[in-house]
Design a protein around this motif. Structure first.
Motif, PDB file in Angstrom:
ATOM      1  N   ALA A 158      36.859 -17.189-122.454  1.00 10.86           N
ATOM      2  CA  ALA A 158      37.475 -19.007-122.110  1.00 10.86           C
ATOM      3  C   ALA A 158      38.365 -19.493-120.842  1.00 10.86           C
ATOM      4  O   ALA A 158      39.185 -20.503-120.399  1.00 10.86           O
ATOM      5  CB  ALA A 158      37.952 -20.052-122.921  1.00 10.86           C
ATOM      6  N   SER A 159      38.737 -18.164-119.994  1.00  6.31           N
ATOM      7  CA  SER A 159      38.954 -18.588-118.732  1.00  6.31           C
ATOM      8  C   SER A 159      39.138 -19.232-117.799  1.00  6.31           C
ATOM      9  O   SER A 159      39.580 -20.188-117.101  1.00  6.31           O
ATOM     10  CB  SER A 159      39.612 -16.766-117.893  1.00  6.31           C
ATOM     11  OG  SER A 159      40.686 -15.775-118.910  1.00  6.31           O
ATOM     12  N   GLN A 160      37.223 -19.943-117.741  1.00 11.85           N
ATOM     13  CA  GLN A 160      37.221 -20.128-116.701  1.00 11.85           C
ATOM     14  C   GLN A 160      36.338 -21.822-117.238  1.00 11.85           C
ATOM     15  O   GLN A 160      36.313 -22.565-116.589  1.00 11.85           O
ATOM     16  CB  GLN A 160      36.154 -19.642-115.740  1.00 11.85           C
ATOM     17  CG  GLN A 160      36.482 -18.357-114.703  1.00 11.85           C
ATOM     18  CD  GLN A 160      37.475 -18.852-113.436  1.00 11.85           C
ATOM     19  OE1 GLN A 160      37.116 -19.592-112.885  1.00 11.85           O
ATOM     20  NE2 GLN A 160      38.255 -18.022-113.689  1.00 11.85           N
ATOM     21  N   PHE A 161      35.964 -21.608-118.270  1.00 10.85           N
ATOM     22  CA  PHE A 161      35.063 -22.495-118.733  1.00 10.85           C
ATOM     23  C   PHE A 161      35.171 -22.520-120.347  1.00 10.85           C
ATOM     24  O   PHE A 161      35.326 -21.544-121.167  1.00 10.85           O
ATOM     25  CB  PHE A 161      33.542 -22.234-118.704  1.00 10.85           C
ATOM     26  CG  PHE A 161      32.792 -23.184-118.745  1.00 10.85           C
ATOM     27  CD1 PHE A 161      32.986 -24.907-118.858  1.00 10.85           C
ATOM     28  CD2 PHE A 161      31.524 -23.324-120.138  1.00 10.85           C
ATOM     29  CE1 PHE A 161      32.558 -25.165-118.865  1.00 10.85           C
ATOM     30  CE2 PHE A 161      31.118 -24.027-120.484  1.00 10.85           C
ATOM     31  CZ  PHE A 161      30.935 -25.920-119.854  1.00 10.85           C
ATOM     32  N   ASN A 162      35.845 -23.644-120.865  1.00 11.77           N
ATOM     33  CA  ASN A 162      36.238 -23.525-122.295  1.00 11.77           C
ATOM     34  C   ASN A 162      36.080 -25.393-122.680  1.00 11.77           C
ATOM     35  O   ASN A 162      37.696 -25.953-123.295  1.00 11.77           O
ATOM     36  CB  ASN A 162      38.191 -23.807-122.101  1.00 11.77           C
ATOM     37  CG  ASN A 162      37.855 -23.199-123.133  1.00 11.77           C
ATOM     38  OD1 ASN A 162      38.152 -22.936-124.629  1.00 11.77           O
ATOM     39  ND2 ASN A 162      39.482 -23.646-123.412  1.00 11.77           N
ATOM     40  N   PRO A 163      34.987 -25.375-122.863  1.00  6.21           N
ATOM     41  CA  PRO A 163      34.754 -26.992-123.361  1.00  6.21           C
ATOM     42  C   PRO A 163      34.959 -26.715-125.097  1.00  6.21           C
ATOM     43  O   PRO A 163      35.357 -26.384-125.222  1.00  6.21           O
ATOM     44  CB  PRO A 163      33.140 -26.885-123.028  1.00  6.21           C
ATOM     45  CG  PRO A 163      32.364 -25.672-122.674  1.00  6.21           C
ATOM     46  CD  PRO A 163      33.926 -24.806-122.540  1.00  6.21           C
ATOM     47  N   ILE A 164      35.002 -27.918-125.585  1.00  7.20           N
ATOM     48  CA  ILE A 164      34.828 -28.083-126.746  1.00  7.20           C
ATOM     49  C   ILE A 164      33.124 -28.186-126.903  1.00  7.20           C
ATOM     50  O   ILE A 164      32.315 -28.634-126.412  1.00  7.20           O
ATOM     51  CB  ILE A 164      35.528 -29.501-127.312  1.00  7.20           C
ATOM     52  CG1 ILE A 164      36.682 -30.201-126.209  1.00  7.20           C
ATOM     53  CG2 ILE A 164      34.951 -29.711-129.169  1.00  7.20           C
ATOM     54  CD1 ILE A 164      37.251 -31.469-127.252  1.00  7.20           C
ATOM     55  N   HIS A 165      33.170 -27.308-128.410  1.00  7.44           N
ATOM     56  CA  HIS A 165      31.120 -26.240-128.176  1.00  7.44           C
ATOM     57  C   HIS A 165      31.145 -28.218-129.875  1.00  7.44           C
ATOM     58  O   HIS A 165      31.683 -27.991-130.698  1.00  7.44           O
ATOM     59  CB  HIS A 165      31.127 -25.274-128.867  1.00  7.44           C
ATOM     60  CG  HIS A 165      31.648 -24.137-127.625  1.00  7.44           C
ATOM     61  ND1 HIS A 165      30.431 -24.160-126.523  1.00  7.44           N
ATOM     62  CD2 HIS A 165      32.897 -23.981-127.498  1.00  7.44           C
ATOM     63  CE1 HIS A 165      31.006 -23.967-125.975  1.00  7.44           C
ATOM     64  NE2 HIS A 165      32.440 -22.931-126.047  1.00  7.44           N
ATOM     65  N   PHE A 166      30.421 -28.149-129.596  1.00  9.43           N
ATOM     66  CA  PHE A 166      29.294 -29.139-130.738  1.00  9.43           C
ATOM     67  C   PHE A 166      28.821 -28.881-131.514  1.00  9.43           C
ATOM     68  O   PHE A 166      27.712 -28.661-130.620  1.00  9.43           O
ATOM     69  CB  PHE A 166      29.561 -30.681-130.772  1.00  9.43           C
ATOM     70  CG  PHE A 166      30.936 -32.179-130.318  1.00  9.43           C
ATOM     71  CD1 PHE A 166      31.153 -32.216-131.619  1.00  9.43           C
ATOM     72  CD2 PHE A 166      31.765 -30.938-129.213  1.00  9.43           C
ATOM     73  CE1 PHE A 166      32.561 -32.667-131.387  1.00  9.43           C
ATOM     74  CE2 PHE A 166      33.030 -31.941-129.277  1.00  9.43           C
ATOM     75  CZ  PHE A 166      33.579 -32.796-129.826  1.00  9.43           C
TER      76      PHE A 166
END
Length: 345
Positions: free
Chosen positions: A74-82
Motif C-alpha cells: 500500500a506504499s504507492q496505491f492505497n485506495p478504499i476497496h469496496f
C-alpha cells in the motif's frame, strides 16, 4: 501456490503486474481494459475502468488452476476497496495479522477494506473455483475533492476513513449478505451501449453500487439490518424466481403456482419480493410486463392489441390504464410519439 506481488501506483499497474505473473493479453476500448487469460494458470478475464473522480472499477471473472496469494503493497496505491462477491469466495488479511486471522469474503457479501500507509493487504484465492468479484477502488484525495460533499450522510466511522487522506489507519468491515447489490452489479454486464455512452452508463451504475455499499455500512453500524426472517438460501430462491419471471413474462403466474414451484410459502415469497424489489409479487410481474410492452411498442411493428395478449394480459383497457399510470402517457400516444421520432430520423 502462485504468489503475485503488487506495488503499482494505480489500478492499471496492478492488473499489468498480475498479467506478468499469470500471462494473458490486455485489450483496451474507450478506456475499458480487459485482461484475458486462458492457460495452465487461469482462465477468464479481469476488467477495469478508471474514472476521473478518484474511482476505479475492477472486476474478476475467472478460475485459478492453483491457489493464488495476492500481496498488495500500500506504499504507492492505497485506495478504499469496496468489494462484493457474486460467485465463489476469497480471503483477506492485513500484513500485520497472522494466518489465523484471515477473514472470508463470501458469496453475496459486501466488504470495505483499506490499509495504512506502507501496509500490506493479502488476498487469498482458491483453485478450481469460479470467481466473480466486483471491486470499486476509491482514491481518497480526488474523491473527497470531487464527490464527497455530503459527508453528514455517512456515519462518523466511514467518514473518517474517507478523510484519512494520509492513510494512517486501517479499516475492515465485513457486512452481511446483500442481494440487492448482486442485481445492481449484474447490471454492469448488461450495459449495451458503445464507446463513451457505454462508459457513462457504467459510471452511473458504479456510483449507485458505491452508494449501496455505504448505505449498508451505515445501516449495520446503527444496528438497523434489513428486516427479514428469510435465510440466505431462501433469498437466493426469490432472486432466481424474479429472474425466471423476467425471462418468461407471458406465463400466467399465480402466487400459489410460484409457491409450489419455489418451495417457499406464499408469505415468504411476498416478504422476499418486498425486501429485494420493494414490490409485491403481483406488482413485480406487472411491472416486468409493462417494461417489455414499452420496449415492444417502441421497437416492433406489432399492434398494441397484439402486444397486450403476447405478454400475458387479457384486457387491453386494463393494460392501457396501468401503462398510463406508470409512464404518464397512454400506449397509443407513446406509439405515436415513437413513430413521429422515427419519421424525423
Amino acid at each position: 501456490m502462485i504468489t503475485i506481488k503488487v506495488d503499482a501506483k494505480d489500478t492499471e499497474g496492478t492488473v499489468r503486474q498480475i498479467q506478468q505473473k499469470l500471462g494473458g493479453q490486455i485489450m483496451e476500448r474507450w478506456g475499458e481494459y480487459t485482461l484475458s487469460i486462458d492457460n495452465e494458470k487461469a482462465k477468464g478475464n479481469i476488467k477495469f475502468i478508471t474514472f476521473d473522480w478518484g474511482v476505479s472499477l475492477l472486476e474478476y471473472d475467472l478460475t485459478f488452476y492453483d491457489e493464488v496469494t495476492l500481496v498488495m503493497d500500500a506504499s504507492q496505491f492505497n485506495p478504499i476497496h469496496f468489494a462484493y462477491c457474486l460467485e465463489g469466495y476469497c480471503g483477506h488479511k492485513f500484513g500485520y495479522q497472522s494466518d489465523d486471522e484471515i477473514k472470508i469474503l463470501e458469496q453475496y457479501q459486501s466488504v470495505i477494506i483499506t490499509s495504512r500507509e506502507g501496509g500490506f493487504n493479502y488476498g487469498y484465492f482458491p483453485k478450481d473455483l469460479k470467481l466473480r468479484i466486483n471491486v470499486i477502488q476509491v482514491s481518497r484525495k480526488p474523491f473527497v475533492r470531487k464527490r464527497l460533499n455530503q459527508g453528514e450522510e455517512l456515519n462518523k466511522q466511514l467518514y473518517r476513513v474517507f478523510l484519512d487522506t494520509d492513510h494512517e489507519k486501517v479499516f475492515a468491515y465485513f457486512g452481511t449478505y446483500n442481494l440487492k447489490l448482486a442485481d445492481q452489479i449484474a447490471a454492469l454486464s448488461a450495459v449495451k451501449g458503445k464507446g463513451m455512452i457505454r462508459i457513462m452508463q457504467i459510471q452511473g451504475l458504479v456510483y449507485q453500487i458505491l452508494s449501496m455499499h455505504m448505505l449498508q455500512h451505515n445501516r449495520e453500524v446503527q444496528n438497523r439490518p434489513l428486516p427479514t426472517t428469510l435465510l440466505r438460501r431462501e433469498l437466493k430462491i426469490v432472486r432466481n424466481c424474479a429472474k425466471a419471471i423476467e425471462k418468461n413474462y407471458a406465463t400466467l403466474y399465480t402466487l400459489e403456482s410460484l409457491s409450489l414451484e419455489t418451495g417457499l410459502t406464499q408469505a415468504k415469497l411476498q416478504e422476499g419480493f418486498k425486501l429485494l424489489y420493494s414490490q409485491t409479487v403481483t406488482e413485480y410481474i406487472r411491472n416486468v410486463r409493462l417494461d417489455v410492452a414499452r420496449d415492444m411498442i417502441a421497437n416492433t411493428e406489432l399492434s398494441i392489441s397484439e402486444i397486450v395478449y403476447s405478454i400475458g394480459f387479457s384486457s387491453r383497457s386494463y393494460f392501457s390504464k396501468i401503462f398510463k399510470e406508470k409512464y404518464n402517457i397512454s400506449p397509443s400516444e407513446f406509439k405515436k410519439s415513437k413513430l413521429n421520432l422515427a419519421g424525423v430520423a
